[in-house]
Write a protein that holds these residues in place. Structure first.
Motif, mmCIF file in Angstrom:
data_model
loop_
_atom_site.group_PDB
_atom_site.id
_atom_site.type_symbol
_atom_site.label_atom_id
_atom_site.label_comp_id
_atom_site.label_asym_id
_atom_site.label_seq_id
_atom_site.Cartn_x
_atom_site.Cartn_y
_atom_site.Cartn_z
ATOM 1 N N VAL A 1 69.960 19.495 97.531
ATOM 2 C CA VAL A 1 69.373 20.101 98.731
ATOM 3 C C VAL A 1 70.509 20.465 99.681
ATOM 4 O O VAL A 1 71.382 19.649 99.974
ATOM 5 C CB VAL A 1 68.375 19.143 99.410
ATOM 6 C CG1 VAL A 1 67.973 19.662 100.781
ATOM 7 C CG2 VAL A 1 67.169 18.950 98.537
ATOM 8 N N GLY A 2 70.518 21.674 100.115
ATOM 9 C CA GLY A 2 71.541 22.123 101.054
ATOM 10 C C GLY A 2 72.816 22.593 100.399
ATOM 11 O O GLY A 2 73.756 22.980 101.086
ATOM 12 N N ALA A 3 72.898 22.543 99.057
ATOM 13 C CA ALA A 3 74.105 22.993 98.370
ATOM 14 C C ALA A 3 74.186 24.507 98.439
ATOM 15 O O ALA A 3 73.231 25.207 98.142
ATOM 16 C CB ALA A 3 74.084 22.540 96.917
ATOM 17 N N THR A 4 75.320 25.011 98.856
ATOM 18 C CA THR A 4 75.535 26.455 98.920
ATOM 19 C C THR A 4 76.919 26.775 98.399
ATOM 20 O O THR A 4 77.753 25.892 98.244
ATOM 21 C CB THR A 4 75.429 26.974 100.378
ATOM 22 O OG1 THR A 4 76.412 26.307 101.165
ATOM 23 C CG2 THR A 4 74.051 26.734 100.953
ATOM 24 N N GLY A 5 77.133 28.035 98.081
ATOM 25 C CA GLY A 5 78.454 28.461 97.644
ATOM 26 C C GLY A 5 78.605 28.453 96.137
ATOM 27 O O GLY A 5 77.633 28.432 95.387
ATOM 28 N N THR A 6 79.843 28.454 95.690
ATOM 29 C CA THR A 6 80.157 28.570 94.269
ATOM 30 C C THR A 6 79.521 27.440 93.462
ATOM 31 O O THR A 6 79.557 26.278 93.849
ATOM 32 C CB THR A 6 81.683 28.545 94.071
ATOM 33 O OG1 THR A 6 82.263 29.562 94.897
ATOM 34 C CG2 THR A 6 82.057 28.790 92.631
ATOM 35 N N ASN A 7 78.956 27.806 92.298
ATOM 36 C CA ASN A 7 78.298 26.890 91.353
ATOM 37 C C ASN A 7 77.110 26.140 91.940
ATOM 38 O O ASN A 7 76.759 25.076 91.472
ATOM 39 C CB ASN A 7 79.297 25.884 90.766
ATOM 40 C CG ASN A 7 80.236 26.534 89.789
ATOM 41 O OD1 ASN A 7 79.883 27.534 89.156
ATOM 42 N ND2 ASN A 7 81.435 26.000 89.662
ATOM 43 N N SER A 8 76.468 26.665 92.957
ATOM 44 C CA SER A 8 75.330 25.972 93.542
ATOM 45 C C SER A 8 73.997 26.549 93.103
ATOM 46 O O SER A 8 72.965 25.944 93.335
ATOM 47 C CB SER A 8 75.413 26.034 95.071
ATOM 48 O OG SER A 8 75.264 27.380 95.497
ATOM 49 N N CYS A 9 73.978 27.713 92.516
ATOM 50 C CA CYS A 9 72.761 28.410 92.107
ATOM 51 C C CYS A 9 71.848 28.601 93.307
ATOM 52 O O CYS A 9 70.685 28.237 93.287
ATOM 53 C CB CYS A 9 72.037 27.679 90.976
ATOM 54 S SG CYS A 9 70.672 28.666 90.275
ATOM 55 N N SER A 10 72.404 29.136 94.358
ATOM 56 C CA SER A 10 71.597 29.418 95.542
ATOM 57 C C SER A 10 71.868 30.848 95.991
ATOM 58 O O SER A 10 72.929 31.409 95.707
ATOM 59 C CB SER A 10 71.942 28.442 96.671
ATOM 60 O OG SER A 10 73.110 28.846 97.327
ATOM 61 N N PRO A 11 70.914 31.443 96.696
ATOM 62 C CA PRO A 11 71.131 32.808 97.172
ATOM 63 C C PRO A 11 72.017 32.859 98.421
ATOM 64 O O PRO A 11 72.292 33.931 98.925
ATOM 65 C CB PRO A 11 69.723 33.289 97.489
ATOM 66 C CG PRO A 11 68.967 32.060 97.812
ATOM 67 C CD PRO A 11 69.565 30.981 96.983
ATOM 68 N N VAL A 12 72.448 31.693 98.884
ATOM 69 C CA VAL A 12 73.234 31.633 100.112
ATOM 70 C C VAL A 12 74.709 31.443 99.760
ATOM 71 O O VAL A 12 75.055 30.604 98.933
ATOM 72 C CB VAL A 12 72.747 30.462 101.000
ATOM 73 C CG1 VAL A 12 73.582 30.386 102.262
ATOM 74 C CG2 VAL A 12 71.283 30.604 101.312
ATOM 75 N N GLY A 13 75.566 32.181 100.383
ATOM 76 C CA GLY A 13 77.006 31.993 100.221
ATOM 77 C C GLY A 13 77.575 32.807 99.081
ATOM 78 O O GLY A 13 76.875 33.247 98.173
ATOM 79 N N ALA A 14 78.887 32.981 99.131
ATOM 80 C CA ALA A 14 79.579 33.748 98.100
ATOM 81 C C ALA A 14 79.614 32.962 96.796
ATOM 82 O O ALA A 14 79.934 31.780 96.772
ATOM 83 C CB ALA A 14 80.997 34.057 98.566
ATOM 84 N N GLY A 15 79.279 33.598 95.693
ATOM 85 C CA GLY A 15 79.330 32.938 94.377
ATOM 86 C C GLY A 15 78.215 31.950 94.152
ATOM 87 O O GLY A 15 78.301 31.095 93.268
#
Length: 187
Positions: A89-103
């Protein structure tokens, strides 16, 4: 009333043999069947390996177990999976599998692969790969005995043929000795 054709088509799909990738070697065919109750499993013949997974008679006309119920229902989720969900929960960015953040999308494939392996591990379905390996081992265990028996038959036939040729030669030699007597030695 649309559910009946759907149920029948799902049952028909479940009865189709499944071929795991790379399970066949050259020249041999693998026939995978699901048999129910006391039904006989057809014997393997020639270059065809027949592998049967046996299920109870009451399962014959039911929807296949993996398709029953909702595997994604919260009641069917393990507590460890629920806890893992809170870790991301709240993971963002590279390798996070989220639509938020670069990568953010870079971790989606890894997550998909992990969930596929976890689902495969939890599946209670029959593992045809293991059954095929057992059938191959059973076949290979008889190859040496079959080869020795064939070799013994070939050697016996060769011995009979040699004996027949020797008897024919002896008969010809005996016939030739009776037909033309040897000349008398000179004095």
């Amino acid at each position: 009333m649309r559910t009946f054709p759907l149920l029948f088509s799902l049952a028909a799909l479940a009865a189709l043999p499944v071929q795991p990738a790379g399970a066949q070697s050259e020249g041999e065919k693998i026939n995978q069947l699901i048999v129910y109750g006391d039904d006989a499993c057809p014997a393997s013949t020639g270059d065809t390996i027949t592998v049967c997974a046996r299920k109870e008679e009451q399962e014959r006309y039911r929807i296949p177990e993996p398709l029953r119920g909702d595997p994604q229902a919260p009641a069917n989720q393990a507590w460890s999976n629920r806890v893992k969900a809170y870790e991301t929960v709240g993971a963002t960015g590279t390798n996070s599998c989220s639509p938020v953040g670069a990568g953010g999308a870079t971790g989606c494939m890894a997550k998909l692969i992990e969930s596929a392996y976890a689902e495969k591990e939890q599946a209670g379905d029959k593992r045809f790969g293991k059954l095929i390996a057992e059938e191959r081992a059973k076949r290979l265990s008889t190859i040496d005995a079959d080869a020795a028996a064939t070799q013994a038959r070939v050697e016996a036939l060769e011995a009979q043929y040699d004996a027949k040729l020797k008897a024919e030669r002896d008969a010809e030699d005996a016939k030739g000795a009776d037909a033309a007597p040897l000349p008398a030695p000179p004095k």
